[in-house]
Design a protein around this motif. Structure first.
Motif, PDB file in Angstrom:
ATOM      1  N   TYR A  32       1.073  -3.918   0.706  1.00 51.68           N
ATOM      2  CA  TYR A  32       0.623  -2.828   0.296  1.00 51.68           C
ATOM      3  C   TYR A  32      -0.043  -2.725   2.078  1.00 51.68           C
ATOM      4  O   TYR A  32      -0.290  -3.141   2.778  1.00 51.68           O
ATOM      5  N   ARG A  99      -6.619  -0.041   0.381  1.00 50.75           N
ATOM      6  CA  ARG A  99      -5.555  -0.270   0.076  1.00 50.75           C
ATOM      7  C   ARG A  99      -4.848   0.305  -0.246  1.00 50.75           C
ATOM      8  O   ARG A  99      -5.217   1.248  -1.367  1.00 50.75           O
ATOM      9  N   GLU A 100      -3.573   0.782  -0.118  1.00 49.36           N
ATOM     10  CA  GLU A 100      -3.293   1.939  -0.064  1.00 49.36           C
ATOM     11  C   GLU A 100      -2.452   1.871  -1.710  1.00 49.36           C
ATOM     12  O   GLU A 100      -2.227  -0.089  -2.046  1.00 49.36           O
ATOM     13  N   HIS A 101      -1.865   2.535  -2.123  1.00 49.12           N
ATOM     14  CA  HIS A 101      -1.131   2.730  -3.616  1.00 49.12           C
ATOM     15  C   HIS A 101       0.476   2.189  -4.033  1.00 49.12           C
ATOM     16  O   HIS A 101       0.628   1.624  -4.382  1.00 49.12           O
ATOM     17  N   THR A 102       0.733   2.031  -2.573  1.00 52.74           N
ATOM     18  CA  THR A 102       1.952   2.089  -1.814  1.00 52.74           C
ATOM     19  C   THR A 102       2.302   0.879  -1.050  1.00 52.74           C
ATOM     20  O   THR A 102       1.260   0.888  -0.309  1.00 52.74           O
ATOM     21  N   ASP A 112      -5.167   8.250  -2.154  1.00 58.43           N
ATOM     22  CA  ASP A 112      -4.110   7.874  -1.678  1.00 58.43           C
ATOM     23  C   ASP A 112      -4.445   6.392  -1.613  1.00 58.43           C
ATOM     24  O   ASP A 112      -3.279   5.204  -1.627  1.00 58.43           O
ATOM     25  N   GLY A 114      -6.340   3.014  -3.710  1.00 61.89           N
ATOM     26  CA  GLY A 114      -7.190   2.522  -4.671  1.00 61.89           C
ATOM     27  C   GLY A 114      -7.976   1.773  -4.739  1.00 61.89           C
ATOM     28  O   GLY A 114      -8.822   1.225  -5.506  1.00 61.89           O
TER      29      GLY A 114
END
Length: 126
Positions: A32, A99-102, A112, A114
């Protein structure tokens, strides 16, 4: 659920340097994009820097951080770092790892991201 823990905060004089670290105590963020945000008393949470999951380690910086801060990561160790130099009093804030979602998105909005750490305090004195 991944658990993030920040460390490395403290007090420093203007012009000094600090390096913050973020580790995944449980779970992992190796796949991520990761980011750093900060929040000063009475202010909104502010984007600082992010880095994606790629071989080239693509990064994104807020204008306030560009040229002074460097974000890096070690996916094998599930760690992210924020090296800060030329610190000024306006940099004082609680710094959060997230931590980003992607894997490749480099968003600059809190929405953006999570998962968040508990934050580490950075205080810069003049």
């Amino acid at each position: 659920q991944v658990q993030l823990v920040e460390s490395g905060g403290g007090s420093v004089q203007a012009g000094g340097s600090l390096t913050l670290s973020c580790a995944a105590s449980t779970g992992t963020f190796s796949r991520y994009a990761m980011g750093w945000f900060r929040q000063a008393p009475g202010k909104e949470r502010e984007f600082v820097a992010s880095i994606d999951w790629s071989g080239s380690r693509r990064t994104n910086y807020a204008d306030s951080a560009k040229g002074r801060f460097t974000i890096s990561r070690d996916n094998a160790k599930s760690t992210v770092h924020l090296k800060m130099s030329s610190l000024q009093p306006e940099d004082s804030a609680v710094y959060y790892c997230a931590r980003e979602h992607t894997a490749y998105g480099l968003g600059m909005r809190s929405a953006d991201f999570g998962f968040w750490g508990q934050g580490t305090q950075v205080t810069v004195s003049s």
